[in-house]
Design an enzyme around this catalytic site. Structure first.
Site, short mmCIF file in Angstrom:
data_model
loop_
_atom_site.label_atom_id
_atom_site.label_comp_id
_atom_site.label_asym_id
_atom_site.label_seq_id
_atom_site.Cartn_x
_atom_site.Cartn_y
_atom_site.Cartn_z
N SER A 7 0.94 -1.40 0.12
CA SER A 7 0.06 -0.45 0.07
C SER A 7 0.32 1.21 0.14
O SER A 7 1.03 1.55 0.91
CB SER A 7 -0.49 0.06 1.28
N HIS A 32 -0.86 -0.75 -3.96
CA HIS A 32 -2.37 -0.65 -3.93
C HIS A 32 -1.90 0.27 -3.63
O HIS A 32 -1.78 0.89 -2.56
CB HIS A 32 -2.61 -0.98 -2.38
N ASP A 34 -4.46 3.46 -2.92
CA ASP A 34 -6.04 4.01 -2.26
C ASP A 34 -6.63 5.34 -2.80
O ASP A 34 -5.83 6.02 -2.46
CB ASP A 34 -5.66 3.96 -0.99
N MET A 36 -9.03 7.98 -2.30
CA MET A 36 -10.23 8.34 -1.14
C MET A 36 -10.65 10.25 -1.65
O MET A 36 -9.93 10.68 -1.79
CB MET A 36 -9.69 8.43 -0.11
N HIS A 66 -7.49 0.70 -5.70
CA HIS A 66 -9.05 0.57 -4.76
C HIS A 66 -9.52 2.39 -4.23
O HIS A 66 -9.15 2.94 -4.07
CB HIS A 66 -7.69 0.41 -3.31
N MET A 68 -12.05 4.42 -3.13
CA MET A 68 -13.33 4.76 -2.07
C MET A 68 -13.53 5.64 -2.01
O MET A 68 -13.30 6.80 -1.29
CB MET A 68 -12.07 4.47 -0.56
N MET A 138 -12.46 -5.59 3.53
CA MET A 138 -12.05 -4.70 4.30
C MET A 138 -11.88 -5.51 5.88
O MET A 138 -12.66 -5.61 6.76
CB MET A 138 -12.90 -3.57 4.67
N ASP A 176 -7.36 -5.94 3.31
CA ASP A 176 -6.56 -4.69 3.74
C ASP A 176 -7.15 -4.04 4.82
O ASP A 176 -8.26 -3.73 5.63
CB ASP A 176 -7.54 -3.60 2.66
N GLY A 198 0.66 -2.25 4.25
CA GLY A 198 1.26 -0.85 4.40
C GLY A 198 2.30 0.05 5.37
O GLY A 198 3.60 -0.58 4.98
#
Length: 217
Positions: A7, A32, A34, A36, A66, A68, A138, A176, A198
């Site tokens: 991550s 990975h 992320d 957001m 990912h 989110m 998650m 994750d 991560g």
């Protein structure tokens, strides 16, 4: 063999390309990424332009993106063009538009993943399992890195794995949140095949040894 998705949320963002290159050299199978939006989750990270730059700097790795975010379908083409190999969306973000979102991702040329929060029943994923390349559970509440692993995740993974086997399906099962040398074996024993790591990875004294131990689970 278990796959390791590192991550980038836990990397030193001032040296993101170097950190990701180090992760690849240490044996990461994926990065990975992320995304957001401050709406679906209470945090804001980065968007497609950052992914595009990172892909250019570190091209030879699988980008596990990912989303989110609310309305992920709106941004599918942007992230696909920026270099995503797989796009994972949250079922909770697209009520009534699950299949449309899956088709949009598939049509973009990316592989398709779907994720759920810890409080969403695993059964919510069942109608879509035959359309997915990856399913993400998650093991923390999405939005921030460094949280503690929720132990009920182990049972949730086992339920998901059993349902996939019952139906003769084999999507990657990813977990994750709070993954480290203690929680990783619990997850793989319950059925996880991809572990997102991560803080534990970037804080490790020997990331290559850690990656090797994870992949051998």
């Amino acid at each position: 063999m278990t796959e390791l998705s590192v991550s980038v949320l836990s990397a030193d963002l001032a040296n993101l390309a170097d950190e990701c290159s180090r992760a690849v050299a240490a044996g990461a199978d994926m990065l990975h990424f992320d995304v957001m939006d401050g709406h679906f989750v209470p945090n804001i990270t980065y968007g497609a332009p950052v992914l595009k730059c990172l892909k250019k700097a570190v091209p030879d790795i699988f980008y596990d993106v990912h989303l989110m975010i609310s309305d992920p379908e709106r941004y599918v083409q942007d992230f696909a063009a920026a270099g995503a190999d797989l796009l994972t969306f949250h079922l909770e973000a697209v009520p009534g538009r699950e299949e449309q979102t899956i088709r949009a991702i598939r049509d973009s040329g990316c592989r398709v993943g779907a994720s759920i929060r810890p409080g969403t029943p695993v059964q919510a994923l069942v109608p879509y399992l035959d359309q997915l390349d990856l399913v993400l559970l998650m093991s923390v509440e999405p939005g921030f890195g460094g949280q503690a692993f929720l132990p009920e995740t182990v049972d949730r993974l086992a339920v998901l794995k059993a349902e996939c086997e019952r139906r003769g399906l084999s999507p990657r099962i990813q977990v994750d949140g709070g993954i480290n040398q203690t929680t990783a074996p619990l997850c793989t024993a319950a059925g996880a095949s991809v572990l997102v790591m991560g803080s534990a990875f970037f804080g490790a004294a020997d990331p290559a040894a850690l990656a090797k131990s994870i992949r051998e689970l």
